[in-house]
Write an enzyme that holds these catalytic residues in place. Structure first.
Site, PDB file in Angstrom:
ATOM      1  CE  LYS A   1     -29.155  16.191  14.016  1.00  0.00           C
ATOM      2  NZ  LYS A   1     -30.219  16.619  13.178  1.00  0.00           N
TER       3      LYS A   1
ATOM      4  CE  LYS B   1       4.569   0.112   2.422  1.00  0.00           C
ATOM      5  NZ  LYS B   1       3.588  -0.590   1.595  1.00  0.00           N
ATOM      6  CB  THR B   2       3.439  -0.078   6.495  1.00  0.00           C
ATOM      7  OG1 THR B   2       2.043  -0.267   6.691  1.00  0.00           O
ATOM      8  CG2 THR B   2       4.143  -0.453   7.775  1.00  0.00           C
ATOM      9  CB  ILE B   3      -0.277   4.182   6.668  1.00  0.00           C
ATOM     10  CG1 ILE B   3      -1.269   3.051   6.381  1.00  0.00           C
ATOM     11  CG2 ILE B   3       0.067   4.951   5.418  1.00  0.00           C
ATOM     12  CD1 ILE B   3      -2.703   3.519   6.317  1.00  0.00           C
ATOM     13  CG  ASP B   4      -0.867  -0.962   8.123  1.00  0.00           C
ATOM     14  OD1 ASP B   4      -1.627  -0.051   7.744  1.00  0.00           O
ATOM     15  OD2 ASP B   4      -0.774  -2.055   7.538  1.00  0.00           O
TER      16      ASP B   4
ATOM     17  NE  ARG C   1      -3.560   3.190   0.791  1.00  0.00           N
ATOM     18  CZ  ARG C   1      -3.735   1.996   0.241  1.00  0.00           C
ATOM     19  NH1 ARG C   1      -3.515   0.908   0.983  1.00  0.00           N
ATOM     20  NH2 ARG C   1      -4.123   1.865  -0.990  1.00  0.00           N
TER      21      ARG C   1
ATOM     22  CD  GLU D   1      -7.719  -1.890   7.551  1.00  0.00           C
ATOM     23  OE1 GLU D   1      -8.080  -1.212   6.587  1.00  0.00           O
ATOM     24  OE2 GLU D   1      -6.540  -2.268   7.701  1.00  0.00           O
TER      25      GLU D   1
ATOM     26  CG  ASP E   1       4.352  -6.723   7.915  1.00  0.00           C
ATOM     27  OD1 ASP E   1       3.811  -5.865   7.186  1.00  0.00           O
ATOM     28  OD2 ASP E   1       3.687  -7.628   8.449  1.00  0.00           O
ATOM     29  CG  ASP E   2       3.188  -9.340   4.432  1.00  0.00           C
ATOM     30  OD1 ASP E   2       3.638 -10.163   5.259  1.00  0.00           O
ATOM     31  OD2 ASP E   2       1.984  -9.028   4.385  1.00  0.00           O
TER      32      ASP E   2
ATOM     33  CE1 TYR F   1      -7.278   1.160   0.031  1.00  0.00           C
ATOM     34  CE2 TYR F   1      -9.513   1.411   0.869  1.00  0.00           C
ATOM     35  CZ  TYR F   1      -8.467   0.599   0.477  1.00  0.00           C
ATOM     36  OH  TYR F   1      -8.593  -0.765   0.525  1.00  0.00           O
ATOM     37  CD  GLU F   2     -10.267   8.417   3.794  1.00  0.00           C
ATOM     38  OE1 GLU F   2      -9.751   7.275   3.729  1.00  0.00           O
ATOM     39  OE2 GLU F   2     -11.486   8.617   3.866  1.00  0.00           O
TER      40      GLU F   2
ATOM     41  N   GLY G   1       0.820  -1.210   0.000  1.00  0.00           N
ATOM     42  CA  GLY G   1       0.000   0.000   0.000  1.00  0.00           C
ATOM     43  C   GLY G   1       0.856   1.262   0.000  1.00  0.00           C
TER      44      GLY G   1
ATOM     45  NE  ARG H   1      -2.022  -4.727  -0.639  1.00  0.00           N
ATOM     46  CZ  ARG H   1      -1.410  -4.086   0.361  1.00  0.00           C
ATOM     47  NH1 ARG H   1      -0.300  -4.572   0.862  1.00  0.00           N
ATOM     48  NH2 ARG H   1      -1.930  -2.988   0.854  1.00  0.00           N
TER      49      ARG H   1
ATOM     50  N   GLY I   1      -5.175   0.315   9.158  1.00  0.00           N
ATOM     51  CA  GLY I   1      -4.002  -0.024   9.966  1.00  0.00           C
ATOM     52  C   GLY I   1      -3.782  -1.519  10.042  1.00  0.00           C
TER      53      GLY I   1
HETATM   54  P1  FBP Z   1       0.941  -2.154   3.685  1.00  0.00           P
HETATM   55  O1  FBP Z   1       1.232  -3.142   4.750  1.00  0.00           O
HETATM   56  O2  FBP Z   1       1.199  -2.663   2.327  1.00  0.00           O
HETATM   57  O3  FBP Z   1       1.643  -0.840   3.920  1.00  0.00           O
HETATM   58  O4  FBP Z   1      -0.633  -1.899   3.788  1.00  0.00           O
HETATM   59  C1  FBP Z   1      -1.227  -0.712   4.084  1.00  0.00           C
HETATM   60  C2  FBP Z   1      -2.726  -0.808   3.996  1.00  0.00           C
HETATM   61  O5  FBP Z   1      -3.185   0.507   3.799  1.00  0.00           O
HETATM   62  C3  FBP Z   1      -3.436  -1.454   5.195  1.00  0.00           C
HETATM   63  O6  FBP Z   1      -3.641  -0.552   6.250  1.00  0.00           O
HETATM   64  C4  FBP Z   1      -4.726  -1.919   4.583  1.00  0.00           C
HETATM   65  O7  FBP Z   1      -5.325  -2.972   5.314  1.00  0.00           O
HETATM   66  C5  FBP Z   1      -4.297  -2.383   3.237  1.00  0.00           C
HETATM   67  O8  FBP Z   1      -3.148  -1.598   2.894  1.00  0.00           O
HETATM   68  C6  FBP Z   1      -5.331  -2.217   2.167  1.00  0.00           C
HETATM   69  O9  FBP Z   1      -4.888  -2.888   1.036  1.00  0.00           O
HETATM   70  P2  FBP Z   1      -5.275  -2.533  -0.452  1.00  0.00           P
HETATM   71  O10 FBP Z   1      -4.537  -1.272  -0.809  1.00  0.00           O
HETATM   72  O11 FBP Z   1      -4.755  -3.690  -1.222  1.00  0.00           O
HETATM   73  O12 FBP Z   1      -6.750  -2.349  -0.489  1.00  0.00           O
END
Ligand code: FBP
Length: 568
Positions: free
Chosen positions: A260, A219-222, A441, A329, A188-189, A438-439, A97, A158, A269
């Site tokens: 309300k 890298k990863t936003i997670d 990343r 998530e 990580d992957d 997605y907004e 991602g 991916r 994440g």
């Molecule tokens: P990465 O581990 O590849 O950085 O994934 C980030 C991520 O945004 C996760 O938070 C999310 O679950 C996943 O990608 C969504 O995957 P995709 O972009 O394939 O819909």
């Protein structure tokens, strides 16, 4: 003088007033690289830190060349590089991602490799490496992408490189483009992929028997790629959490204005709750669920719902028929009974893949439901169709459940509504669901992510010029100037079950219950639930006093005495 229409046309194609201005932002570099206007490569030497995991012996057997070469020893920068290495041909790819700052990794690499070496971009991630889709990156490219968000300069995917055929394709690409090194920018992957590639390309790729170096960049936003004080955070986390925090802050402001609504917000994440915890620390909502806590307390779905409903009812009794709940998530995978069911589902789906794939969507739940053990089968049958369908959706190429597709926020609302009614039928409960993912990343990187990634690029390039392979670049000491270092990838590997099989992977770093960030959250959350103590952190800033902020959880966990980072 141009007309307004002419001026507007000039802002097309990534030339908005904002994008043009952030390209000019100066970036600090670690002292080891010298001046920020012309950073120089550094060499590396061994530290006294050796990494090991519980599966180190198995790793040694599976990754013999990498382990023998590195001894799993962490490297640190050791002054300017003395040899002026020339003629290296290096390819860089994005994997997984997107995350803000990826472009600056490329910029750092290009600058440190200099005119004497060639940098290629791999189009569309690992798949592009298999196909040999490479192009040469120019100085003009770097000037254009500096400090911009997204991965669009190269694209990403991916694809997991695992079959003999794929390894042969990578070798073909290396030979065709006469590559000396590959830089994998990923989570990580993807860094697991980098470790596997480093071993496979260690020797015997070129005619003289030499290999191709492989370096990873975290890298990863997670935020789930962390290695204690050696890697306090992956890049992209700061930008994503600041974007989500701005939005959650705005929603909180709306709740206490319109008086309300409840808003249930699922935050991207993947498995770990780092993003949810950081956004909670930034915004102080009434409820934030932390998956790791739920798993550690073995809390059932019914008890989570009861906990949520109690807060809704108590706030209502205090006149607050509104609030915000944050949910990570990956929550569903951490609820004990769900986790057991998902583990069985994963194995069943892997074993019956051909038959299962041939079925119509309507027939799939019954086919799997009948094969589950009795407890799991009755839980499966009790779930709404919108959850079941996503639990049966295809796993990603690394074997992960696609948690971003599971509408947990809606499940929580539906179940909480029921429970609130049981607890007090007079309590009004009107709720909206949101998914913030997605907004976050691809926004323009915060100054932290911009500087961090540029320095990671300088480090990765330096490692290549220093002849290293099988390492992940890192910058340590983020509040004290920053030090370029390198983590041996094989020293991070452990065995995990994926696609119904045991595989070596880099373990995801989850939120630790005893971490300072979690402890702080636990100490404050009941006050946040009982009142309106929320904060609206506002949009991230690129100029002015708040630009140098670190993520709150990173500052707390690294024992920093201020929220400000310092590189250079
Ligand atoms: P990465 O581990 O590849 O950085 O994934 C980030 C991520 O945004 C996760 O938070 C999310 O679950 C996943 O990608 C969504 O995957 P995709 O972009 O394939 O819909």
């Amino acid at each position: 003088m141009s007309t307004l229409v002419e001026q507007l046309i000039q802002t097309e194609a990534h030339q908005s007033i904002f994008e043009s201005a952030v390209r000019q932002l100066p970036l600090p570099v670690c002292a080891a690289f010298g001046s920020s206007s012309s950073p120089q490569a550094v060499s590396f030497s061994n530290t006294d830190r050796i990494l090991s995991t519980k599966d180190s012996e198995g790793v040694r057997a599976q990754f013999p060349q990498s382990v023998a070469a590195s001894g799993n020893v962490v490297l640190t920068s050791a002054g300017p590089s003395s040899a002026a290495v020339q003629g290296k041909r290096v390819a860089v790819l994005f994997s997984g991602g997107p995350a803000a700052g990826g472009h600056n990794v490329v910029c750092g690499l290009k600058r440190v490799l200099g005119a004497g070496n060639t940098l290629f971009g791999v189009k569309a991630g690992p798949k592009g490496l298999l196909k040999g889709s490479l192009f040469e990156i120019t100085d003009a490219n770097v000037d254009f992408i500096l400090n911009t968000g997204g991965f669009d300069f190269l694209g990403s995917d991916r694809t997991k490189i695992k079959s003999d055929k794929q390894f042969a394709q990578v070798r073909e690409t290396c030979i065709k483009h006469n590559l000396d090194a590959i830089v994998v920018v990923g989570g990580d992957d993807s860094n697991t992929n980098a470790a596997v590639l480093a071993e496979s390309l260690f020797t015997g790729v070129k005619a003289d028997g030499s290999g191709v170096q492989v370096i990873g960049v975290p890298k990863t936003i997670d935020g789930d790629l962390q290695v204690g004080d050696l890697l306090s955070i992956s890049f992209g986390f700061d930008t994503a959490t600041r974007i989500y925090s701005e939005m959650v802050g705005n929603i909180l402001q709306d709740t206490s204005s319109s008086l309300k609504y409840w808003h249930f917000v699922k935050l991207m994440g993947r498995s770990a709750s780092h993003v949810a915890l950081e956004v909670a620390l930034q915004t102080k909502p009434a409820i934030a669920l932390i998956s790791e806590e739920i798993a550690s307390k073995q809390e059932s779905l019914a008890s989570i719902i009861d906990r949520v409903a109690q807060v809704i009812v108590e706030r209502s009794h205090q006149g607050m028929n509104y609030g915000v709940l944050l949910a990570p998530e990956g929550l569903i995978e951490f609820i004990p009974e769900m986790n057991a069911m998902i583990a069985e589902l994963n194995d069943l789906l892997a074993h019956h893949l051909t038959k299962f794939s041939a079925l119509t969507d309507d027939a799939k739940p019954a086919f799997i439901g009948h094969k589950l053990s009795p407890d799991n089968a009755s839980l499966f049958a009790s779930l709404p169709h919108y959850i079941v369908n996503m639990l049966l959706a295809e796993r990603d190429s690394h074997g992960n459940l696609q948690v971003s597709l599971i509408p947990t926020e809606q499940l929580l609302i539906d179940m909480a509504k029921q429970r609130v009614k049981e607890l007090d039928p007079q309590v009004p409960f009107a709720a909206h669901s949101h998914f913030l993912g997605y907004e976050g990343r691809c926004g323009a990187p915060t100054l932290f992510d911009a500087a961090y990634t540029y320095n990671l690029g300088l480090t990765a390039g330096s490692l290549i010029l220093d002849g290293r392979t099988g390492y992940m670049a890192t910058i340590t000491g983020l509040t004290s100037g920053g030090t370029p270092q390198a983590i041996p990838l094989a020293g991070l590997l452990n065995i995990e079950r994926r696609h119904g099989k045991d595989e070596f992977v880099i373990e995801k770093a989850l939120v630790k219950m005893d971490s300072p960030a979690m402890q702080y959250f636990v100490a404050r959350r009941s006050d946040w639930a009982a009142g309106d103590l929320f904060a609206s952190p506002g949009p991230r800033q690129f100029w002015g006093p708040t630009t140098h902020q670190l993520p709150i959880s990173v500052a707390l966990n690294s024992g920093a005495d201020s929220l400000m980072f310092s590189i250079g």
